[in-house]
Design a protein around this motif. Structure first.
Motif, PDB file in Angstrom:
ATOM      1  N   PRO A 164     -13.027 -13.083 115.638  1.00 18.18           N
ATOM      2  CA  PRO A 164     -13.080 -14.377 115.051  1.00 18.18           C
ATOM      3  C   PRO A 164     -14.146 -15.209 115.163  1.00 18.18           C
ATOM      4  O   PRO A 164     -15.047 -15.068 116.250  1.00 18.18           O
ATOM      5  CB  PRO A 164     -11.694 -15.065 116.102  1.00 18.18           C
ATOM      6  CG  PRO A 164     -11.037 -14.046 116.666  1.00 18.18           C
ATOM      7  CD  PRO A 164     -12.284 -12.756 116.701  1.00 18.18           C
ATOM      8  N   GLU A 165     -14.778 -15.835 114.297  1.00 16.82           N
ATOM      9  CA  GLU A 165     -15.906 -16.516 114.207  1.00 16.82           C
ATOM     10  C   GLU A 165     -15.941 -17.723 115.273  1.00 16.82           C
ATOM     11  O   GLU A 165     -17.134 -18.340 115.609  1.00 16.82           O
ATOM     12  CB  GLU A 165     -16.120 -17.088 112.884  1.00 16.82           C
ATOM     13  CG  GLU A 165     -16.572 -16.176 111.922  1.00 16.82           C
ATOM     14  CD  GLU A 165     -17.065 -16.694 110.468  1.00 16.82           C
ATOM     15  OE1 GLU A 165     -17.352 -17.735 110.470  1.00 16.82           O
ATOM     16  OE2 GLU A 165     -17.213 -15.708 109.770  1.00 16.82           O
ATOM     17  N   ASP A 166     -14.713 -18.212 115.666  1.00 22.91           N
ATOM     18  CA  ASP A 166     -14.666 -19.186 116.869  1.00 22.91           C
ATOM     19  C   ASP A 166     -14.416 -18.664 118.178  1.00 22.91           C
ATOM     20  O   ASP A 166     -14.332 -19.537 118.971  1.00 22.91           O
ATOM     21  CB  ASP A 166     -13.677 -20.207 116.303  1.00 22.91           C
ATOM     22  CG  ASP A 166     -12.256 -19.570 116.564  1.00 22.91           C
ATOM     23  OD1 ASP A 166     -12.258 -18.501 116.504  1.00 22.91           O
ATOM     24  OD2 ASP A 166     -11.126 -20.140 116.278  1.00 22.91           O
ATOM     25  N   SER A 167     -14.708 -17.336 118.123  1.00 26.55           N
ATOM     26  CA  SER A 167     -14.312 -16.752 119.854  1.00 26.55           C
ATOM     27  C   SER A 167     -15.829 -16.794 120.418  1.00 26.55           C
ATOM     28  O   SER A 167     -16.888 -16.851 119.735  1.00 26.55           O
ATOM     29  CB  SER A 167     -14.114 -15.375 119.497  1.00 26.55           C
ATOM     30  OG  SER A 167     -15.056 -14.370 118.998  1.00 26.55           O
ATOM     31  N   PRO A 168     -15.753 -16.820 121.784  1.00 33.19           N
ATOM     32  CA  PRO A 168     -16.754 -16.941 122.631  1.00 33.19           C
ATOM     33  C   PRO A 168     -17.898 -15.816 122.494  1.00 33.19           C
ATOM     34  O   PRO A 168     -18.760 -15.811 122.475  1.00 33.19           O
ATOM     35  CB  PRO A 168     -16.410 -17.185 123.938  1.00 33.19           C
ATOM     36  CG  PRO A 168     -15.138 -17.573 123.780  1.00 33.19           C
ATOM     37  CD  PRO A 168     -14.497 -16.973 122.471  1.00 33.19           C
ATOM     38  N   ARG A 169     -17.270 -14.583 122.170  1.00 31.63           N
ATOM     39  CA  ARG A 169     -18.013 -13.364 122.042  1.00 31.63           C
ATOM     40  C   ARG A 169     -18.827 -13.255 120.857  1.00 31.63           C
ATOM     41  O   ARG A 169     -19.914 -13.239 120.851  1.00 31.63           O
ATOM     42  CB  ARG A 169     -17.079 -12.206 122.232  1.00 31.63           C
ATOM     43  CG  ARG A 169     -18.093 -10.876 121.971  1.00 31.63           C
ATOM     44  CD  ARG A 169     -18.630 -10.663 123.405  1.00 31.63           C
ATOM     45  NE  ARG A 169     -18.986  -9.340 123.787  1.00 31.63           N
ATOM     46  CZ  ARG A 169     -19.705  -8.854 124.641  1.00 31.63           C
ATOM     47  NH1 ARG A 169     -20.248 -10.017 125.476  1.00 31.63           N
ATOM     48  NH2 ARG A 169     -19.972  -7.655 124.861  1.00 31.63           N
ATOM     49  N   TYR A 170     -18.144 -13.564 119.657  1.00 34.85           N
ATOM     50  CA  TYR A 170     -18.854 -14.030 118.496  1.00 34.85           C
ATOM     51  C   TYR A 170     -20.039 -14.829 118.591  1.00 34.85           C
ATOM     52  O   TYR A 170     -21.168 -14.475 117.885  1.00 34.85           O
ATOM     53  CB  TYR A 170     -17.936 -14.442 117.492  1.00 34.85           C
ATOM     54  CG  TYR A 170     -18.771 -14.538 116.056  1.00 34.85           C
ATOM     55  CD1 TYR A 170     -18.543 -13.531 115.149  1.00 34.85           C
ATOM     56  CD2 TYR A 170     -19.257 -15.815 115.708  1.00 34.85           C
ATOM     57  CE1 TYR A 170     -19.281 -13.536 113.686  1.00 34.85           C
ATOM     58  CE2 TYR A 170     -19.605 -15.791 114.164  1.00 34.85           C
ATOM     59  CZ  TYR A 170     -19.681 -14.520 113.344  1.00 34.85           C
ATOM     60  OH  TYR A 170     -20.267 -14.934 112.177  1.00 34.85           O
TER      61      TYR A 170
END
Length: 411
Positions: A164-170
């Protein structure tokens, strides 16, 4: 003058006569190169089981030889004649590039969800996130960091797939990827494109010898970053690089080795037999940035040249001296060429995908070593890792092409 005109007319007629027949509507729409390709027959596709066994062996090799810090490769094995690799940044660049290719290969494989593979990937990606922002230029003679930044960028882009583009990993992956785009912009040669040796002149902006293959490598990594994160390079850098690569492509469809080789297109290394490993990368880069310059038929011709000269590139494999094989091919050309040939499969029409994927597998599968690795040139202790990463991606791409995964059932 009249004789010259007649000779040119005769040559044009011969080229038209010798060119392989194409469907009329296709031939009118897409360009062809000036030299026709003698196409070899189809080869039978490998079974899914054979591909899976090869992929499993390769993954087991990588899992059994990963460094404690998550990387792959080391600077421990030397020979009488070594590639210039100044310490410490040269080894860091090679290790980072090799690790990136291993990550790309594992993420492309059907084993990417395997628990042991996921653990290895987590360690490797963390190594890249830590190392890539601090990768530097080694000395006045080399710009080896381009390899690490380019393949590191592509590895981060593949690691971001499905997140997901709102994930910390991304967000973490995108942040480091942006630093790689910036670093590659800064390392672009003033002539347009990228090289990895400078030798004569040291400056903040390299003034060296841009090569067609490294320029193509960076351009493809830029496109990966644009698709994964929406990142774009400096438009001036990009424009010069694309224009430079286009100048290095001959009307016959080969890529001369570097800018200075433009004055010697007849040398063996600049003909088709010397350009086999560079052509897929160059064509893939240009078709993504300037599709009016090169057609898909021309890109396929580049693949057909590899299949029609089956075994030619393998003649250079494991030879310890650069460019000592026929047509001045070097051992380290081999898996580079097949990696980008596999990436070109995304541009091949569906009706011919099976042909190209089967030829790719027929060339690669017999080259796998007993320990599960692939390697082409003794490069310190990086060769088995970058080679395996290149080939694992290619074999996995063949598997996806011949045996597409079933779509997930609808909820």
């Amino acid at each position: 003058m009249n004789k010259a005109i007649l000779l040119l007319a005769a040559l044009g007629a011969c080229t038209a006569f010798c060119a392989p027949a194409q469907p009329e509507n296709t031939a009118k729409k897409e360009k062809r190169d000036t030299i026709p390709i003698a196409r070899v027959p189809d080869v039978p596709p490998p079974s899914r089981e054979k591909l899976d066994a090869s992929i499993r062996k390769a993954a087991d090799f990588l899992l059994g030889n990963q460094n404690k810090d998550g990387s792959w490769g080391s600077h421990t094995l030397t020979k009488g004649l070594n590639v210039i690799c100044p310490y410490p940044e040269g080894p860091r660049s090679f290790r980072t590039a090799s690790t990136s290719l291993c990550v790309i290969g594992l993420l492309a494989s059907p084993l990417k969800e395997d628990p042991a593979v996921k653990t290895a990937l987590d360690k490797a990606i963390q190594y890249l996130l830590t190392t890539l922002p601090t990768l530097k230029r080694g000395d006045t003679r080399t710009v080896l960091g381009v390899w690490g930044h380019a393949y590191g960028l592509s590895a981060l882009c593949r690691a971001a797939r499905g997140l997901p583009e709102d994930s910390p990993r991304y967000a973490e992956l995108k942040k480091v990827a942006a630093l790689q785009v910036e670093a590659l912009d800064q390392m672009a040669d003033v002539q347009g494109g990228w090289g990895y040796y400078t030798f004569q002149t040291f400056s903040k902006r390299p003034i060296g010898e841009p090569t067609s293959f490294l320029t193509a490598t960076v351009l493809i990594a830029y496109k990966d970053a644009e698709r994964a994160f929406g990142l774009k390079p400096d438009p001036r850098i990009l424009k010069r690089a694309v224009a430079g690569l286009e100048k290095l492509r001959t009307p016959a469809g080969s890529y001369v080795y570097s800018f200075s080789h433009s004055f010697y297109p007849g040398r063996p290394i600049n003909r088709h037999t010397g350009s086999l490993a560079r052509t897929p990368a160059g064509d893939l880069a240009l078709i993504q940035y300037d599709p009016d310059f090169i057609s898909r038929l021309q890109l396929e011709d580049g693949l057909e040249r590899i299949w029609s000269r089956g075994g030619w590139l393998s003649l250079a494999v494991k030879k310890p001296i650069p460019h000592e094989s026929f047509a001045q091919n070097a051992g380290y050309f081999f898996y580079y060429g097949y990696y980008y040939a596999a990436r070109c499969l995304s541009e091949v029409p569906a009706e011919r995908l099976k042909r190209h994927a089967s030829h790719l597998a027929a060339d690669l599968l017999p080259m796998q070593e007993k320990d599960g690795s692939w390697w082409d040139y003794p490069l310190y202790n990086y060769h088995k890792f970058y080679g395996t990463g290149y080939a694992l991606f290619a074999v996995s791409r063949v598997r996806d092409s011949l045996y597409p995964p079933s779509p997930a059932p609808a909820p």
